[in-house]
Motif scaffolding. Structure first.
Motif, short mmCIF file in Angstrom:
data_model
loop_
_atom_site.label_atom_id
_atom_site.label_comp_id
_atom_site.label_asym_id
_atom_site.label_seq_id
_atom_site.Cartn_x
_atom_site.Cartn_y
_atom_site.Cartn_z
N ASN A 156 -120.88 -40.55 17.27
CA ASN A 156 -120.33 -41.65 16.49
C ASN A 156 -121.49 -42.60 16.15
OD1 ASN A 156 -119.13 -43.95 15.52
ND2 ASN A 156 -117.64 -44.16 17.20
N PRO A 157 -121.89 -42.66 14.86
CA PRO A 157 -123.07 -43.46 14.52
C PRO A 157 -122.89 -44.97 14.62
CG PRO A 157 -122.11 -42.47 12.55
CD PRO A 157 -121.33 -41.94 13.71
N ALA A 158 -121.65 -45.45 14.79
CA ALA A 158 -121.42 -46.90 14.89
C ALA A 158 -122.08 -47.47 16.14
CB ALA A 158 -119.93 -47.19 14.91
N ALA A 159 -122.66 -48.66 16.02
CA ALA A 159 -123.28 -49.33 17.17
C ALA A 159 -122.24 -49.52 18.27
CB ALA A 159 -123.84 -50.68 16.73
N CYS A 160 -122.70 -49.43 19.51
CA CYS A 160 -121.76 -49.53 20.63
C CYS A 160 -122.18 -50.65 21.59
CB CYS A 160 -121.75 -48.19 21.37
SG CYS A 160 -120.56 -48.12 22.72
N PHE A 161 -121.22 -51.39 22.09
CA PHE A 161 -121.48 -52.34 23.18
C PHE A 161 -120.18 -52.52 23.96
CE2 PHE A 161 -119.68 -56.53 21.83
CZ PHE A 161 -119.32 -56.23 20.53
N CYS A 162 -120.28 -53.26 25.06
CA CYS A 162 -119.13 -53.39 25.96
C CYS A 162 -118.76 -54.86 26.12
CB CYS A 162 -119.54 -52.79 27.32
SG CYS A 162 -118.30 -52.91 28.60
N ILE A 163 -117.47 -55.14 26.16
CA ILE A 163 -117.01 -56.50 26.46
C ILE A 163 -116.37 -56.48 27.85
CG2 ILE A 163 -115.42 -58.35 25.82
CD1 ILE A 163 -115.72 -57.52 22.92
N TYR A 164 -116.80 -57.40 28.69
CA TYR A 164 -116.19 -57.52 30.02
C TYR A 164 -115.52 -58.88 30.13
CZ TYR A 164 -115.85 -58.13 35.10
OH TYR A 164 -115.39 -58.37 36.37
N ASP A 165 -114.21 -58.87 30.32
CA ASP A 165 -113.46 -60.11 30.53
C ASP A 165 -113.40 -60.34 32.04
OD1 ASP A 165 -111.43 -62.01 30.94
OD2 ASP A 165 -110.50 -61.49 29.01
N THR A 166 -114.14 -61.34 32.51
CA THR A 166 -114.28 -61.55 33.96
C THR A 166 -112.99 -62.09 34.59
OG1 THR A 166 -115.15 -63.77 33.65
CG2 THR A 166 -116.77 -62.01 33.82
N ASP A 167 -112.12 -62.72 33.79
CA ASP A 167 -110.86 -63.24 34.32
C ASP A 167 -109.79 -62.15 34.35
OD1 ASP A 167 -111.97 -65.85 34.45
OD2 ASP A 167 -111.69 -65.98 32.28
N GLU A 168 -109.67 -61.44 33.25
CA GLU A 168 -108.65 -60.38 33.16
C GLU A 168 -109.10 -59.10 33.86
OE1 GLU A 168 -105.64 -60.74 31.61
OE2 GLU A 168 -106.14 -62.84 31.26
N LYS A 169 -110.39 -59.01 34.22
CA LYS A 169 -110.97 -57.78 34.81
C LYS A 169 -110.71 -56.58 33.89
CE LYS A 169 -112.08 -59.90 38.69
NZ LYS A 169 -113.37 -60.54 38.60
N ARG A 170 -111.12 -56.77 32.66
CA ARG A 170 -110.87 -55.73 31.66
C ARG A 170 -112.18 -55.37 30.94
NH1 ARG A 170 -106.67 -54.37 27.20
NH2 ARG A 170 -105.36 -54.19 29.02
N ILE A 171 -112.37 -54.06 30.76
CA ILE A 171 -113.54 -53.54 30.06
C ILE A 171 -113.09 -53.00 28.70
CG2 ILE A 171 -115.20 -51.60 30.08
CD1 ILE A 171 -115.82 -53.52 32.22
N GLN A 172 -113.89 -53.30 27.69
CA GLN A 172 -113.57 -52.78 26.35
C GLN A 172 -114.85 -52.24 25.73
OE1 GLN A 172 -111.90 -56.23 24.38
NE2 GLN A 172 -111.03 -54.83 22.87
N MET A 173 -114.85 -51.02 25.23
CA MET A 173 -115.99 -50.48 24.49
C MET A 173 -115.77 -50.78 23.01
SD MET A 173 -117.88 -49.07 26.82
CE MET A 173 -117.76 -48.27 28.45
#
Ligand code: ZN
Length: 238
Positions: A190-207
């Motif tokens: 997948n040529p789209a740039a990738c990064f991760c979001i970490y919500d420290t309160d909700e304890k949720r990871i999102q790519m």
């Protein structure tokens, strides 16, 4: 708080700009390899320094400033490192030399390659390889870069499982190694740039995937006289 975890920008200014735009409201952490492969190393260092609150070193950052031997890099990576070395400003060389290898922040640990021996640049690509790495950090969560692939390895009791889900809620009783993918040279098709979001309160990871002008970045690589393969792989995300 929402954190943006970026890694492996690799001198790709077009991808970095697109990610910074999408992550404009997040506190940013960079897991290294700001340079190497791409045609805009100075611009990328300066932008990451300006925007990221914490930055750690990757193997390409250190190879480009002679802090690690890159004799075992492949031919194309070696060419890119020597090109990068001769194009970096003195200030940016000094800056890359000052970077640390690991980070402990809030409830997580972070390293470019692997927690047990950050300077060995080991690749964690599967649960088998990850097993001993879980014994080298105290927190329940560790972010890594290096492989350019986004995935999560979860340890629940003694069971290790991998996941490629784009979103995941972290369980309190489990531990995780999260590979955040690559901003500037994704390798998962997948040529789209990738990064991760970490919500420290909700304890949720999102790519997150951000489409950017990969053709422009590829063209700059060719104009700089860097190997053709470094340009074409950006178009294909490999
Ligand atoms: Zn890299």
């Amino acid at each position: 708080m929402k954190l943006g975890i970026i890694s492996d920008v690799h001198g790709n200014l077009e991808a970095l700009n697109a990610v910074l735009k999408e992550a404009r409201d997040l506190m940013l952490i960079c897991l290294g390899d700001i340079v190497g492969y791409g045609a805009s190393p100075n611009e990328c260092i300066e932008l990451v320094r300006e925007r990221a609150s914490f930055i750690i070193a990757g193997n390409h950052d250190l190879a480009a400033v002679d802090l690690i031997d890159y004799a075992n890099f492949n031919f194309v990576a070696k060419k890119a490192i020597s090109w990068t070395r001769s194009n970096l400003s003195e200030e940016n060389i000094r800056y890359l030399r000052s970077l640390r290898l690991t980070l402990s922040l809030y409830d997580f640990f972070a390293v470019h390659s692997a927690p047990c021996s950050p300077e060995s640049w080991r690749y964690i690509l599967s649960p088998d390889v990850a097993e001993e790495e879980f014994s080298c950090f105290d927190q329940n969560l560790c972010f890594i870069g290096h492989s350019h692939l986004p995935f999560v390895i979860k340890k629940s009791r003694d069971q290790l499982t991998a996941s490629f889900l784009q979103e995941m809620d972290l369980e309190e009783s489990s531990r995780y190694i999260v590979s955040v993918g690559s901003v500037g040279q994704p390798r998962d098709g997948n040529p789209a740039a990738c990064f991760c979001i970490y919500d420290t309160d909700e304890k949720r990871i999102q790519m997150k995937r951000t489409i950017y002008n990969a053709n422009e970045a590829a063209d700059k690589i060719l104009k700089a006289g860097l190997p053709f393969n470094l340009a074409s792989r950006l178009i294909h995300g490999i």
